[in-house]
Design an enzyme around this catalytic site. Structure first.
Site, PDB file in Angstrom:
ATOM      1  N   LYS A  13      49.923  38.701  -3.754  1.00  0.00           N
ATOM      2  CA  LYS A  13      50.372  39.270  -5.027  1.00  0.00           C
ATOM      3  C   LYS A  13      49.532  38.769  -6.208  1.00  0.00           C
ATOM      4  O   LYS A  13      49.174  39.562  -7.082  1.00  0.00           O
ATOM      5  CB  LYS A  13      51.849  38.896  -5.222  1.00  0.00           C
ATOM      6  CG  LYS A  13      52.491  39.409  -6.462  1.00  0.00           C
ATOM      7  CD  LYS A  13      54.000  39.274  -6.380  1.00  0.00           C
ATOM      8  CE  LYS A  13      54.458  37.820  -6.252  1.00  0.00           C
ATOM      9  NZ  LYS A  13      54.322  37.047  -7.505  1.00  0.00           N
ATOM     10  N   ARG A  88      63.265  38.323  -9.903  1.00  0.00           N
ATOM     11  CA  ARG A  88      63.427  37.691  -8.594  1.00  0.00           C
ATOM     12  C   ARG A  88      64.748  38.044  -7.940  1.00  0.00           C
ATOM     13  O   ARG A  88      64.993  37.695  -6.798  1.00  0.00           O
ATOM     14  CB  ARG A  88      63.396  36.171  -8.741  1.00  0.00           C
ATOM     15  CG  ARG A  88      62.026  35.588  -8.714  1.00  0.00           C
ATOM     16  CD  ARG A  88      62.149  34.078  -8.806  1.00  0.00           C
ATOM     17  NE  ARG A  88      60.844  33.454  -8.876  1.00  0.00           N
ATOM     18  CZ  ARG A  88      60.134  33.147  -7.800  1.00  0.00           C
ATOM     19  NH1 ARG A  88      60.599  33.376  -6.599  1.00  0.00           N
ATOM     20  NH2 ARG A  88      58.952  32.583  -7.940  1.00  0.00           N
ATOM     21  N   ARG A 127      46.348  27.314   5.158  1.00  0.00           N
ATOM     22  CA  ARG A 127      45.806  26.747   3.911  1.00  0.00           C
ATOM     23  C   ARG A 127      45.617  25.250   4.021  1.00  0.00           C
ATOM     24  O   ARG A 127      46.442  24.547   4.589  1.00  0.00           O
ATOM     25  CB  ARG A 127      46.768  27.013   2.750  1.00  0.00           C
ATOM     26  CG  ARG A 127      46.860  28.456   2.347  1.00  0.00           C
ATOM     27  CD  ARG A 127      47.888  28.571   1.235  1.00  0.00           C
ATOM     28  NE  ARG A 127      48.109  29.952   0.844  1.00  0.00           N
ATOM     29  CZ  ARG A 127      49.134  30.350   0.089  1.00  0.00           C
ATOM     30  NH1 ARG A 127      50.030  29.465  -0.322  1.00  0.00           N
ATOM     31  NH2 ARG A 127      49.258  31.613  -0.246  1.00  0.00           N
ATOM     32  N   ARG A 160      49.697  21.050   3.070  1.00  0.00           N
ATOM     33  CA  ARG A 160      50.895  20.794   2.245  1.00  0.00           C
ATOM     34  C   ARG A 160      52.173  21.093   3.004  1.00  0.00           C
ATOM     35  O   ARG A 160      52.241  22.074   3.742  1.00  0.00           O
ATOM     36  CB  ARG A 160      50.873  21.697   1.011  1.00  0.00           C
ATOM     37  CG  ARG A 160      50.016  21.183  -0.091  1.00  0.00           C
ATOM     38  CD  ARG A 160      50.320  21.988  -1.338  1.00  0.00           C
ATOM     39  NE  ARG A 160      49.262  21.817  -2.310  1.00  0.00           N
ATOM     40  CZ  ARG A 160      48.978  22.699  -3.255  1.00  0.00           C
ATOM     41  NH1 ARG A 160      49.657  23.831  -3.320  1.00  0.00           N
ATOM     42  NH2 ARG A 160      48.021  22.477  -4.114  1.00  0.00           N
ATOM     43  N   ARG A 171      61.526  29.909   2.973  1.00  0.00           N
ATOM     44  CA  ARG A 171      61.216  30.593   1.706  1.00  0.00           C
ATOM     45  C   ARG A 171      61.274  32.106   1.885  1.00  0.00           C
ATOM     46  O   ARG A 171      61.740  32.828   1.005  1.00  0.00           O
ATOM     47  CB  ARG A 171      59.829  30.190   1.197  1.00  0.00           C
ATOM     48  CG  ARG A 171      59.814  28.830   0.512  1.00  0.00           C
ATOM     49  CD  ARG A 171      58.421  28.260   0.416  1.00  0.00           C
ATOM     50  NE  ARG A 171      57.552  28.984  -0.508  1.00  0.00           N
ATOM     51  CZ  ARG A 171      56.220  28.912  -0.474  1.00  0.00           C
ATOM     52  NH1 ARG A 171      55.614  28.173   0.436  1.00  0.00           N
ATOM     53  NH2 ARG A 171      55.503  29.562  -1.349  1.00  0.00           N
TER      54      ARG A 171
END
Ligand SMILES: [Zn+2]
Length: 215
Positions: A13, A88, A127, A160, A171
């Protein structure tokens, strides 16, 4: 042109927001960026928001809405904008519509970048970051030439905890639960467009661009 961009974490996004804003020359209103800037400046709003963000919680609706309202009232955003990171949930979506219609304005298009869960897990799970210089890598799409070390400074790269699979799945569950009513709401208003988000960024952007050309 007023656009809302919706997409799960890992949907790309942020990249699309930048491409759209550069191409159509519209301001980018990112609630995440605004919060980060306010926190850095240590404004009352920033300090309030920080309490929630630090604990990994979402910033409460009313606080978020007040910063969005402030942004919408800025002269540079009066003719159009792209909203990223907001709304949201359905409460925020309805509130946004209210704020705009009070001003006789409306949203032209809402894009939902739709990405399958496996693709998101691969994008986020791969990542890696350098904790010393902040450089970012991806084990598949942008690997470091020094394997697990940073090309720029040699530091060992970190994975992370936010990017680990169980956290990402949590999430996504939260995101999906909140997004569905928003999607239905905009669908009813006839302004929702789903964009296939498993493709690469330039392909995704060209679908959005051609759709915006006809608005
Ligand atoms: Zn580094």
């Amino acid at each position: 042109m007023r656009i809302v961009l919706l997409g799960a974490p890992g949907s790309g996004k942020g990249t699309q927001a930048k491409l759209i804003c550069d191409y159509f020359k519209i301001p980018h209103i990112s609630t995440g960026d605004i919060f980060r800037a306010e926190i850095k400046k240590m404004t009352p709003l920033g300090l309030e928001a920080k309490k929630y963000i630090q604990r990994g919680n979402l910033v409460p609706d009313d606080l978020t809405i007040s910063i969005v309202k402030e942004s919408l009232n800025k002269s540079e955003n009066s003719d159009g904008f792209l909203l990223d990171g907001f709304p949201r949930n359905i409460y925020q979506a309805k509130k946004l519509n209210l704020l705009l219609t009070e001003d006789k304005k409306y949203i032209d298009k809402v894009y939902l970048i739709d990405v399958t869960q496996d693709v998101i897990l691969e994008r986020i799970g791969g990542r890696r970051y350098c904790s010393r210089c902040g450089a970012s890598y991806h084990i598949r799409f942008n690997p470091s030439k020094l394997d697990d070390r940073c090309e720029a400074c040699g530091e060992v790269l970190i994975h992370r905890s936010d990017d680990k699979e169980d956290i990402v799945l949590d999430r996504l569950t939260v995101y999906n639960k909140a997004i569905q009513p928003i999607v239905n709401y905009y669908k009813k208003l006839g302004i929702l467009e789903k964009i296939h988000g498993d493709a690469n960024p330039s392909e995704i952007f060209s679908s959005i661009r051609s759709s915006l050309m006809v608005v």
